[in-house]
Design a protein around this motif. Sequence first.
Motif: not given
Length: 236
Positions: A85-107
């Motif tokens: 389910n997870l991308f091994s090179h991304l930390n927990v916060e970024d793996n979760v952030g992908l649910g909100r923005s595939p480019s990780l541009r987070l407000t």
Amino acid sequence: MSGASVELASLTFSYGETRMEFDLKVPVSSVIAIMGPSGSGKSTLLNLIAGFETPQSGAVLIDGRDVSADRPAQRPISMVFQENNLFSHLNVEDNVGLGRSPSLRLTQKDRQDIADALAHTGLAGKEHRLPAELSGGERQRVALSRALVRDRPVLLLDEPFASLGPALRREMLSLVRQLHFDHDMTILMVTHHTDDAQLLADKIAFVDDGRIAAFEDTTTMFSPSAPDAFRAYIGS
Ligand SMILES: Nc1ncnc2c1ncn2[C@@H]1O[C@H](COP(=O)(O)OP(=O)(O)OP(=O)(O)O)[C@@H](O)[C@H]1O
């Protein structure tokens, strides 16, 4: 968040000689356990709903809208798999952030929602860890957190806790129950465990040989009046 109805209308699909046809009407905000023998078509059913497989004919309707032509990311659905389910090179916060923005541009609001989801799933303080630095149960919590921030009305779970030990599995099921209580999403969960189904599900969809062979309340399915094939499958 609240749930959406899910309808499969004469949905047909084949893998070579293996032919499947699904008809199903899932009520809004219900929890459905999808059970059935190995190879009967349970994962294929979820993949058709999510849009990872394309049917030959028929339609998938979410809240009455035909989403058959929509790509997976466009559908009002999130899905958690057994693993990977997870991308091994991304930390927990970024793996979760992908649910909100595939480019990780987070407000700032996105970051707050991610923090809330991690708190909800008991992962506060582990935001900066990599997946390899987590236990199997924690990794599945991250996957659930990502599904939460995706904020879609339908959650598909394909044996998400199968690789966990009994105590951890029970803990994760309680978490799913709590998330359903809080968010009211419609949940379809593939499981081979009768206790998972009895703990969580309003109804059981019994998949046998590429079809929905029965779709009844959980209490009915675990009573002597359940279909013989289901009773044979659960060994009662
Ligand atoms: N990529 C594929 N190519 C060809 N056949 C496949 C493929 N994936 C699944 N199948 C076949 O389609 C049928 C349904 O598979 P599916 O994975 O949906 O079953 P399942 O009920 O989820 O099984 P299990 O409980 O073992 O996970 C099986 O006969 C399987 O062998």
